[in-house]
Design a protein around this motif. Sequence first.
Motif, short mmCIF file in Angstrom:
data_model
loop_
_atom_site.label_atom_id
_atom_site.label_comp_id
_atom_site.label_asym_id
_atom_site.label_seq_id
_atom_site.Cartn_x
_atom_site.Cartn_y
_atom_site.Cartn_z
N MET A 1 65.53 43.15 37.94
CA MET A 1 64.22 43.38 37.33
C MET A 1 63.07 43.05 38.28
O MET A 1 61.91 43.28 37.94
CB MET A 1 64.09 42.53 36.06
CG MET A 1 65.00 42.96 34.93
SD MET A 1 64.98 41.78 33.55
CE MET A 1 63.28 41.87 33.02
N GLY A 2 63.39 42.47 39.42
CA GLY A 2 62.34 42.12 40.37
C GLY A 2 61.61 40.84 40.05
O GLY A 2 60.49 40.62 40.53
N LEU A 3 62.23 39.96 39.24
CA LEU A 3 61.57 38.71 38.90
C LEU A 3 61.58 37.75 40.10
O LEU A 3 62.61 37.60 40.76
CB LEU A 3 62.27 38.03 37.72
CG LEU A 3 62.31 38.81 36.40
CD1 LEU A 3 63.05 38.02 35.35
CD2 LEU A 3 60.90 39.13 35.92
N PRO A 4 60.49 37.07 40.35
CA PRO A 4 60.46 36.07 41.44
C PRO A 4 61.08 34.76 40.92
O PRO A 4 60.40 33.88 40.41
CB PRO A 4 58.97 35.91 41.72
CG PRO A 4 58.30 36.24 40.42
CD PRO A 4 59.17 37.25 39.73
N LEU B 1 74.30 56.08 40.27
CA LEU B 1 74.08 54.69 39.90
C LEU B 1 72.99 54.62 38.83
O LEU B 1 71.89 55.17 39.01
CB LEU B 1 73.66 53.86 41.11
CG LEU B 1 74.54 53.97 42.36
CD1 LEU B 1 74.04 52.99 43.42
CD2 LEU B 1 76.00 53.73 42.04
N ARG B 2 73.30 53.95 37.74
CA ARG B 2 72.33 53.77 36.67
C ARG B 2 71.24 52.78 37.08
O ARG B 2 71.43 51.96 37.96
CB ARG B 2 73.04 53.23 35.42
CG ARG B 2 74.01 54.19 34.82
CD ARG B 2 74.96 53.58 33.80
NE ARG B 2 74.47 52.47 33.01
CZ ARG B 2 74.99 52.11 31.84
NH1 ARG B 2 76.01 52.81 31.32
NH2 ARG B 2 74.53 51.08 31.18
N PRO B 3 70.09 52.85 36.42
CA PRO B 3 69.02 51.90 36.75
C PRO B 3 69.38 50.44 36.49
O PRO B 3 68.71 49.55 37.02
CB PRO B 3 67.87 52.34 35.84
CG PRO B 3 68.11 53.80 35.61
CD PRO B 3 69.61 53.92 35.53
N ASP B 4 70.40 50.17 35.67
CA ASP B 4 70.78 48.79 35.41
C ASP B 4 71.96 48.33 36.26
O ASP B 4 72.54 47.27 36.02
CB ASP B 4 71.11 48.57 33.92
CG ASP B 4 72.21 49.49 33.41
OD1 ASP B 4 72.65 50.39 34.15
OD2 ASP B 4 72.64 49.31 32.26
N TRP C 1 67.27 56.16 38.68
CA TRP C 1 68.63 56.57 38.98
C TRP C 1 68.75 56.76 40.49
O TRP C 1 67.79 57.16 41.15
CB TRP C 1 68.97 57.89 38.29
CG TRP C 1 69.01 57.83 36.80
CD1 TRP C 1 67.96 57.93 35.95
CD2 TRP C 1 70.18 57.70 35.98
NE1 TRP C 1 68.40 57.85 34.65
CE2 TRP C 1 69.76 57.72 34.64
CE3 TRP C 1 71.54 57.57 36.25
CZ2 TRP C 1 70.64 57.61 33.57
CZ3 TRP C 1 72.43 57.47 35.20
CH2 TRP C 1 71.99 57.48 33.87
N ASN C 2 69.92 56.51 41.01
CA ASN C 2 70.17 56.71 42.43
C ASN C 2 71.50 57.41 42.63
O ASN C 2 72.48 57.13 41.92
CB ASN C 2 70.23 55.37 43.18
CG ASN C 2 68.86 54.76 43.40
OD1 ASN C 2 68.18 55.07 44.37
ND2 ASN C 2 68.44 53.91 42.48
N PHE D 1 70.98 45.77 45.56
CA PHE D 1 70.32 45.45 44.29
C PHE D 1 68.81 45.65 44.39
O PHE D 1 68.18 46.06 43.41
CB PHE D 1 70.61 43.99 43.90
CG PHE D 1 71.91 43.80 43.16
CD1 PHE D 1 72.85 44.82 43.06
CD2 PHE D 1 72.21 42.59 42.56
CE1 PHE D 1 74.04 44.64 42.40
CE2 PHE D 1 73.40 42.38 41.89
CZ PHE D 1 74.32 43.41 41.80
N ARG D 2 68.24 45.36 45.53
CA ARG D 2 66.79 45.54 45.69
C ARG D 2 66.43 47.02 45.60
O ARG D 2 65.38 47.39 45.07
CB ARG D 2 66.34 44.97 47.03
CG ARG D 2 66.51 43.48 47.17
CD ARG D 2 65.62 42.71 46.22
NE ARG D 2 65.64 41.28 46.51
CZ ARG D 2 65.41 40.34 45.61
NH1 ARG D 2 65.17 40.69 44.36
NH2 ARG D 2 65.43 39.07 45.93
N LEU D 3 67.30 47.87 46.14
CA LEU D 3 67.04 49.31 46.08
C LEU D 3 67.19 49.81 44.65
O LEU D 3 66.34 50.54 44.14
CB LEU D 3 68.01 50.03 47.03
CG LEU D 3 67.83 51.52 47.23
CD1 LEU D 3 68.28 51.91 48.64
CD2 LEU D 3 68.63 52.32 46.21
N ILE D 4 68.27 49.42 43.98
CA ILE D 4 68.50 49.85 42.60
C ILE D 4 67.38 49.33 41.69
O ILE D 4 66.94 50.01 40.77
CB ILE D 4 69.86 49.35 42.10
CG1 ILE D 4 70.99 49.99 42.90
CG2 ILE D 4 70.05 49.63 40.62
CD1 ILE D 4 72.36 49.40 42.60
N GLY D 5 66.93 48.10 41.97
CA GLY D 5 65.94 47.46 41.11
C GLY D 5 64.59 48.13 41.09
O GLY D 5 63.73 47.74 40.30
#
Length: 540
Positions: free
Chosen positions: A62-65, A506-509, A434-435, A426-430
């Motif tokens: 989710m990109g949370l710090p 790849l799904r967004p999750d 969709w990828n 994970f950073r790319l998917i996050g």
Amino acid sequence: MTPGTPGPEVLVAGAGPVGLTTAIELVRRGVRVRIVDRRAQPRTGTRACTVWQRSLEVFDLMGLPIGEYLASGVPYTFRTHHFAGHPPHVRDAAQSGTPYPRPLLIGQQDTVAMLTRHLSSLGVEVERGLTAVPVAQDADGVTVRLETADGAGELTRAGWVVGAQGPHSSVRDAMGAAWEKQHYSGTQLLQVDARWTGSLPGEPSHCHLFLTREGSLGSAPLPDGRHRFYIGVADTGRTGDPEVEEVLEAARRVTGVGDLEFHDARFNWRVRLYNAVAGSYRDGRLLLAGDSAHTLMPVTAQGMNTGIQDAFNLGWKLAAVVRGEAGDTLLDSYGAERRPVALALAERNLRTYWGGTGPVPPFDRLYEALDHMGAGHTGLPLAYPDSPLSGRPDGAAVDGAADVTGPVAGDRVPDAALHAPEGRLFRLIGRGSWNVLAFPADPGDAESAGLAAKELAATVRRAGVTARVVGNAFGGVVGGGAQTLADPDGALRAAFGAQRGAVFLLRPDGYVAFRGGAHDGAALERHLETVLGRAVAAAH
């Protein structure tokens, strides 16, 4: 909400960890959100204090710090089992294949505070003292009454409503969803956070589980130096929060440690145990998540984690529907994927819990099984092979082939180091889309990469889908609208088991929605049309 401004596209009812995760996932994807909670202040207490590895991955995706959040907790290092008649058995809590190998021990109030701060940084504040009661829904949205504690209220409109209010849910009531409780009768759970002295065996920094004829006791270290104690014993018929002395007496009885003492105790409470899973997670524009969808006995530390993962699963799907990137049939996959998870956990709770009443468990057999325990509690092995979003090439048996390695449709995506600015997959998917990853048959051949890109040309024209051809050294754009991703040491190819070439959606999750061969672009395109429905057809 300021008069004259448009209503929210989604109203989230409940601002605990689940509601906050839902709201963040929607807002970061461009959805207009309003979040309300019936409590005037956030709930106090450490409550759900174990954050498993997959939930930490979710926060990452989710990109949370979360650096400060991780630093303020206590790593869950080892668990020591004390079974009657057997020596202590120590198990390492670490798991490989994830950036978060150990769970985190931290109070629920700290998880709520971290999520609330992040939602506020996205421009959305929690509105407190309001209970959302859906009145009616139609083809365009839901009419909701927002009620204050004194009974006053206002009517508002929202495109969709997500109920994340806990076990007592006005949204679930409005849906008319079945809610049948399975009580674990004759037993109770007593809990307290306390410092302790005495001859309790084992390393204090470990988590511990005692099983004796008298019941069960678990303990976990907390960031403030206290320990959480949770004790399953026969029900005494007492009601209300227990006195600390009652909890202490139960702890001494279960462990056999007569000199155990509690100090600086707080948050002592009593729980009578039951499981309940809603008959449906969706009714039109009303949806449920977390304890509103499933209330699980708090004996395996899964309730909050399951709810957070519900919210993550629902958030990207609902955002895609709201933004017109998918038909609303995409939401049918939410209940199809997440409700079986709750049902399985409820069954596991009933099967494995021991609270000092009924037939005594076979301690010898349970002790022998400790060496064969899986990692299901971490959330990492969870897969959706039977999901409507999980596809494979027509007439192919990729998923069942004996020599296939790496993830298949429905599996969690492995995180891997990238030779790219993101640094990790994970950073790319996050980023939230969709990828498609295409591994050409020959990773070092530019012509092979060009063929893979051509195979994906139709797919990359679809809205919101990014295609990348993975190879050893080439870079830039290879044609057909596809980008390239350098994999000079073959680590990404190995992680995906794509040595002979493959294509992945790849799904967004962070789950695999499709795995096929390097030349299965047409099958991938058909699967995308099925998954995204009308929106894909409109993108032609």
